[in-house]
Design an enzyme around this catalytic site. Structure first.
Site, PDB file in Angstrom:
ATOM      1  N   GLU A 103       0.845  -1.204   0.000  1.00 52.82           N
ATOM      2  CA  GLU A 103       0.000   0.000   0.000  1.00 52.82           C
ATOM      3  C   GLU A 103       0.879   1.252   0.000  1.00 52.82           C
ATOM      4  O   GLU A 103       2.010   1.227   0.495  1.00 52.82           O
ATOM      5  CB  GLU A 103      -0.914  -0.078   1.241  1.00 52.82           C
ATOM      6  CG  GLU A 103      -1.758   1.139   1.535  1.00 52.82           C
ATOM      7  CD  GLU A 103      -2.814   1.426   0.498  1.00 52.82           C
ATOM      8  OE1 GLU A 103      -2.466   1.513  -0.705  1.00 52.82           O
ATOM      9  OE2 GLU A 103      -3.983   1.611   0.877  1.00 52.82           O
ATOM     10  N   ASP A 104       0.338   2.348  -0.550  1.00 51.05           N
ATOM     11  CA  ASP A 104       1.119   3.585  -0.583  1.00 51.05           C
ATOM     12  C   ASP A 104       1.191   4.254   0.789  1.00 51.05           C
ATOM     13  O   ASP A 104       2.250   4.621   1.261  1.00 51.05           O
ATOM     14  CB  ASP A 104       0.557   4.573  -1.633  1.00 51.05           C
ATOM     15  CG  ASP A 104      -0.940   4.834  -1.472  1.00 51.05           C
ATOM     16  OD1 ASP A 104      -1.576   4.230  -0.583  1.00 51.05           O
ATOM     17  OD2 ASP A 104      -1.475   5.651  -2.243  1.00 51.05           O
ATOM     18  N   ASP A 107      -3.526   5.928   6.460  1.00 42.43           N
ATOM     19  CA  ASP A 107      -3.982   7.179   7.072  1.00 42.43           C
ATOM     20  C   ASP A 107      -4.911   6.816   8.239  1.00 42.43           C
ATOM     21  O   ASP A 107      -4.429   6.464   9.306  1.00 42.43           O
ATOM     22  CB  ASP A 107      -4.679   7.991   5.964  1.00 42.43           C
ATOM     23  CG  ASP A 107      -5.076   9.391   6.360  1.00 42.43           C
ATOM     24  OD1 ASP A 107      -4.202  10.211   6.588  1.00 42.43           O
ATOM     25  OD2 ASP A 107      -6.290   9.676   6.433  1.00 42.43           O
ATOM     26  N   PHE A 156      -1.115  16.311   4.503  1.00 41.10           N
ATOM     27  CA  PHE A 156      -1.470  15.804   3.180  1.00 41.10           C
ATOM     28  C   PHE A 156      -0.270  15.892   2.240  1.00 41.10           C
ATOM     29  O   PHE A 156       0.365  16.932   2.111  1.00 41.10           O
ATOM     30  CB  PHE A 156      -2.653  16.575   2.593  1.00 41.10           C
ATOM     31  CG  PHE A 156      -3.200  15.905   1.365  1.00 41.10           C
ATOM     32  CD1 PHE A 156      -4.016  14.788   1.477  1.00 41.10           C
ATOM     33  CD2 PHE A 156      -2.854  16.366   0.100  1.00 41.10           C
ATOM     34  CE1 PHE A 156      -4.492  14.140   0.337  1.00 41.10           C
ATOM     35  CE2 PHE A 156      -3.333  15.717  -1.040  1.00 41.10           C
ATOM     36  CZ  PHE A 156      -4.157  14.623  -0.916  1.00 41.10           C
ATOM     37  N   ARG A 169       0.832  12.314  -9.188  1.00 37.56           N
ATOM     38  CA  ARG A 169       1.341  10.947  -8.991  1.00 37.56           C
ATOM     39  C   ARG A 169       2.729  10.730  -9.587  1.00 37.56           C
ATOM     40  O   ARG A 169       3.479   9.885  -9.132  1.00 37.56           O
ATOM     41  CB  ARG A 169       0.408   9.921  -9.656  1.00 37.56           C
ATOM     42  CG  ARG A 169      -0.959   9.795  -9.033  1.00 37.56           C
ATOM     43  CD  ARG A 169      -1.644   8.537  -9.563  1.00 37.56           C
ATOM     44  NE  ARG A 169      -3.083   8.525  -9.307  1.00 37.56           N
ATOM     45  CZ  ARG A 169      -3.647   8.163  -8.160  1.00 37.56           C
ATOM     46  NH1 ARG A 169      -2.882   7.801  -7.151  1.00 37.56           N
ATOM     47  NH2 ARG A 169      -4.955   8.173  -8.007  1.00 37.56           N
TER      48      ARG A 169
HETATM   49  P1  IMP Z   1      -7.149   5.258   4.906  1.00 37.48           P
HETATM   50  O1  IMP Z   1      -8.227   4.255   4.591  1.00 37.48           O
HETATM   51  O2  IMP Z   1      -7.689   6.473   5.635  1.00 37.48           O
HETATM   52  O3  IMP Z   1      -5.969   4.659   5.636  1.00 37.48           O
HETATM   53  O4  IMP Z   1      -6.692   5.887   3.555  1.00 37.48           O
HETATM   54  C1  IMP Z   1      -5.855   5.282   2.721  1.00 37.48           C
HETATM   55  C2  IMP Z   1      -5.891   5.886   1.339  1.00 37.48           C
HETATM   56  O5  IMP Z   1      -6.173   7.294   1.321  1.00 37.48           O
HETATM   57  C3  IMP Z   1      -4.522   5.716   0.752  1.00 37.48           C
HETATM   58  O6  IMP Z   1      -4.409   4.487   0.084  1.00 37.48           O
HETATM   59  C4  IMP Z   1      -4.403   6.912  -0.165  1.00 37.48           C
HETATM   60  O7  IMP Z   1      -4.879   6.550  -1.431  1.00 37.48           O
HETATM   61  C5  IMP Z   1      -5.290   7.969   0.451  1.00 37.48           C
HETATM   62  N1  IMP Z   1      -4.468   8.939   1.229  1.00 37.48           N
HETATM   63  C6  IMP Z   1      -4.298   8.996   2.567  1.00 37.48           C
HETATM   64  N2  IMP Z   1      -3.497  10.002   2.925  1.00 37.48           N
HETATM   65  C7  IMP Z   1      -3.102  10.607   1.772  1.00 37.48           C
HETATM   66  C8  IMP Z   1      -2.235  11.739   1.475  1.00 37.48           C
HETATM   67  O8  IMP Z   1      -1.640  12.400   2.348  1.00 37.48           O
HETATM   68  N3  IMP Z   1      -2.095  12.041   0.153  1.00 37.48           N
HETATM   69  C9  IMP Z   1      -2.718  11.365  -0.849  1.00 37.48           C
HETATM   70  N4  IMP Z   1      -3.520  10.296  -0.620  1.00 37.48           N
HETATM   71  C10 IMP Z   1      -3.730   9.925   0.686  1.00 37.48           C
HETATM   72 MG    MG Z   2      -3.883   3.731  -1.723  1.00 40.89          MG
END
Ligand code: IMP
Ligand code: MG
Length: 179
Positions: A103-104, A107, A156, A169
């Site tokens: 995963e990237d 959050d 962010f 990206r």
């Molecule tokens: P989560 O479900 O809140 O953990 O969100 C995960 C997804 O939100 C990641 O796979 C990203 O695609 C997106 N995301 C979360 N934080 C960022 C950020 O700082 N920049 C860009 N995309 C983000």
């Molecule tokens: Mg992602």
């Protein structure tokens, strides 16, 4: 300080590519050590992780199996997130396997919590999570990534696969938003 503009927002250089690649090198060593004698299935989570997936897999440089999945998470005003499977995994692919999600960024953790429990329901023997970036202060789920590239504050960011409204990206460095 290097700055970029995406739509209405300004971003400044935060993590240079060199640091990102050093973190990936370390994760590759950890995974190689842990997966010795195992036959893991790597699942690259599109779109954001595409650069991480490529840079990690080429460092693993072995006879590993790799497939892809794509999810989108919608968050309302409440603290529960719902996750939509856009490119789902086939259940028979994961049965009895050690699955390593790539995963990237983690959050809130909603997306990966959902995906990891779903994979366990589908009969994966073991589900592990490797994330390039981790915002521990933003975490709202009982989730502990097994491999973490770089921990960052709750800000962010874009670049190295991550987007703001599908923009940004393709930058090789990581930038953070200028408030
Ligand atoms: P989560 O479900 O809140 O953990 O969100 C995960 C997804 O939100 C990641 O796979 C990203 O695609 C997106 N995301 C979360 N934080 C960022 C950020 O700082 N920049 C860009 N995309 C983000
Ligand atoms: Mg992602």
């Amino acid at each position: 300080m290097k700055k970029i503009c995406l739509k209405d927002k300004e971003f400044e250089l935060f993590i240079p590519e060199k640091e990102v690649l050093a973190a990936i090198e370390r994760i590759a060593v950890e995974i190689k050590r842990d997966m010795d004698g195992k036959n893991p299935l790597f699942v690259g989570v599109l779109n954001g992780a595409f650069m991480f997936i490529a840079d990690l897999m080429r460092r693993l440089d072995g006879s590993y199996e790799l497939t892809f999945a794509r999810y989108s998470s919608y968050r309302g005003t409440s603290s529960t997130g719902t996750v939509k499977e856009i490119l789902p995994l086939h259940p028979t692919d994961v049965e009895g396997r050690t699955v390593i999600l790539l995963e990237d960024i983690v959050d809130s953790g909603f997306t990966m919590s959902y995906v990891m429990s779903k994979l366990r329901e589908q009969g994966a023997a073991e589900v592990k999570l490797a994330t390039m970036l981790f915002k521990p202060d933003a975490l709202k789920c009982d989730l502990k990534p097994d491999y973490v590239g770089i921990e960052i504050p709750n800000e962010f960011i874009v670049g190295y696969g991550l987007d703001y409204d599908e923009m940004g990206r393709a930058y090789r460095d990581i930038y953070k938003i200028v408030e």
